[in-house]
Write an enzyme that holds these catalytic residues in place. Structure first.
Site, short mmCIF file in Angstrom:
data_model
loop_
_atom_site.label_atom_id
_atom_site.label_comp_id
_atom_site.label_asym_id
_atom_site.label_seq_id
_atom_site.Cartn_x
_atom_site.Cartn_y
_atom_site.Cartn_z
N THR A 1 0.87 -1.18 0.00
CA THR A 1 0.00 0.00 0.00
C THR A 1 0.90 1.23 0.00
O THR A 1 2.00 1.18 0.54
CB THR A 1 -0.86 -0.03 1.29
OG1 THR A 1 -1.82 -1.06 1.16
CG2 THR A 1 -1.54 1.30 1.57
N ARG B 1 -14.85 -6.66 0.32
CA ARG B 1 -14.19 -6.21 1.57
C ARG B 1 -13.51 -4.86 1.35
O ARG B 1 -12.87 -4.61 0.34
CB ARG B 1 -13.17 -7.27 1.99
CG ARG B 1 -12.32 -6.90 3.20
CD ARG B 1 -10.99 -6.31 2.77
NE ARG B 1 -10.12 -6.09 3.93
CZ ARG B 1 -9.00 -5.38 3.89
NH1 ARG B 1 -8.62 -4.82 2.77
NH2 ARG B 1 -8.26 -5.22 4.96
N GLY C 1 -10.89 -2.13 3.31
CA GLY C 1 -9.96 -2.01 4.44
C GLY C 1 -9.95 -0.61 5.03
O GLY C 1 -10.91 0.15 4.91
N THR D 1 -0.54 1.72 6.97
CA THR D 1 -0.47 0.52 6.15
C THR D 1 -0.41 -0.69 7.07
O THR D 1 0.31 -0.68 8.06
CB THR D 1 0.73 0.51 5.19
OG1 THR D 1 0.77 -0.75 4.52
CG2 THR D 1 2.06 0.76 5.89
N1 ASP Z 1 -4.23 -1.52 4.88
C1 ASP Z 1 -4.51 -2.17 3.64
C2 ASP Z 1 -5.83 -2.89 3.74
O1 ASP Z 1 -6.10 -3.49 4.76
C3 ASP Z 1 -3.45 -3.13 3.21
C4 ASP Z 1 -2.02 -2.69 3.40
O2 ASP Z 1 -1.76 -1.62 3.90
O3 ASP Z 1 -1.12 -3.44 3.03
O4 ASP Z 1 -6.55 -2.89 2.80
#
Ligand code: ASP
Length: 358
Positions: free
Chosen positions: A223, A251, A253, A274
């Protein structure tokens, strides 16, 4: 005659004053240039946290990541140096990372269980507490730009799915063919996780979307996020992602959730997160860091380490944040083995890191 004498005396007095060192102003003259020079600014970025270990990353890949992080942060730094806004620095920096297949955002986004790419992004302006976000978009090359358009061109904060794309096309955004987001590495990663999950389901064990803790299993997260402080003292934060590999059921996030994935407030700090998003939502991580500064008066670094090293793991979550406060102090805090990250201060000093140690 009397008038001429008075005039002569006034002129003599003024000339005398000019040459008298005791009446000469000592402070440097405040030209526009040196007012500007006194104003600090700075920028911090991340390219995702996870199980990023030196032994798993080839030298050439490590160089590729560092080169791209440097390219991105330099763009944002240049904008800030030239008096541009934190909002502009954040969007333009994130655009570079979204366009790179190295990161899980834009091109290079991870695949869902349904073998598609669903992108999330958000942005927040610390000066106005205005914010915009999109979730589950499938045809937008740079979701951070659409998040900004939601903020500036609609009365909403968060748009999702088809509706967000209708809004995008009405606002003149190009619609990409979904195949634009395909990368072999991400596709295979999803296939592996999906297979494990289906196997688990077959064995009748309690399967979840993520076969195991995705953060300890998958080192290829990525991310992207950026926080910036501009010369006018304004803060901004933005985050863009493809979410988590093998996600299911639309879903969503933390990345498009204001307060979880992104938060900015001129009174405190700007934060981009992240990590395993479900925990960042439950912990309202980005806002929690700001709130600790506001309510308890603690420093940015103390707030960030309390939230990331203590509160988040207590919930069971892993990941990290980058943040900057209104004085240009920064935090790059994570509880995973690594986090792609970089910082550039007003003097142009650059720090790039991947693993725990720089
Ligand atoms: N935070 C992001 C999510 O849960 C994923 C990530 O940061 O790697 O969608």
């Amino acid at each position: 005659m009397y008038k001429t004498l008075t005039l002569f005396m006034i002129i003599s007095f003024l000339v005398g004053c000019k040459n008298d060192p005791s009446t000469t102003k000592k402070e440097p003259i405040q030209t526009v240039e040196n007012i500007e020079a006194n104003k600090t600014f700075g920028i911090v970025i991340h390219g995702g946290a996870g199980t990023i270990l030196k032994e798993n990353l080839s030298d050439s890949l490590e160089t590729a990541y560092k080169t791209k992080l440097k390219e991105a942060i330099t763009i944002g730094h240049e904008i800030l140096k030239n008096g541009g806004t934190a909002m502009e620095a954040v969007t333009k920096t994130i655009n570079i990372l979204e366009d790179s297949p190295l990161f899980n955002a834009g091109k290079g986004a991870v695949f869902t269980f349904e073998e598609t790419n669903e992108l999330d992004a958000s942005i927040m302006d610390g000066a106005t507490l205005n914010a915009g976000a999109v979730a589950g978009v499938t045809r937008i090359k740079n979701p951070i730009d659409l998040a900004e358009a939601v903020m500036t061109q609609s009365e909403h904060v968060l748009l999702s799915g088809k509706g967000a794309e209708i809004f995008a096309s009405e606002k003149g955004f190009d619609m990409m063919d979904p195949s634009y987001f395909y990368t072999e590495k991400r596709f295979q990663s999803m296939k592996n996780q999906k297979e494990k999950l289906l196997q688990k389901e077959k064995n009748n064990s309690s399967a979840t979307t993520f076969a195991t803790d995705p953060y300890s299993q998958d080192s290829k997260f990525g991310t992207v996020g950026c926080v910036a402080l501009d010369k006018n003292g304004n803060l901004a934060a933005g985050t863009s992602t493809g979410g988590m590999t093998n996600k299911r059921w639309n879903r969503i996030g933390d990345a498009p959730i204001i307060g979880a994935g992104t938060y900015a407030n001129n009174a405190t700090c700007a934060v981009s997160s992240t990590g395993w998003g479900e925990f960042f939502i439950r912990g309202m991580v980005a806002h929690d860091i700001s709130a600790m500064m506001e309510y308890k008066g603690v420093s940015l670094q103390d707030a960030a380490s309390e939230v990331i090293q203590n509160k988040l793991p207590t919930l069971g979550g892993s990941g990290g944040i980058v943040a900057i406060d209104h004085n240009g102090n920064i935090a790059m805090e994570f509880n995973t083995p690594g986090m792609y990250r970089a910082h550039m201060n007003a003097e142009g000093e650059l720090i790039i890191g991947i693993y725990k140690e720089l």
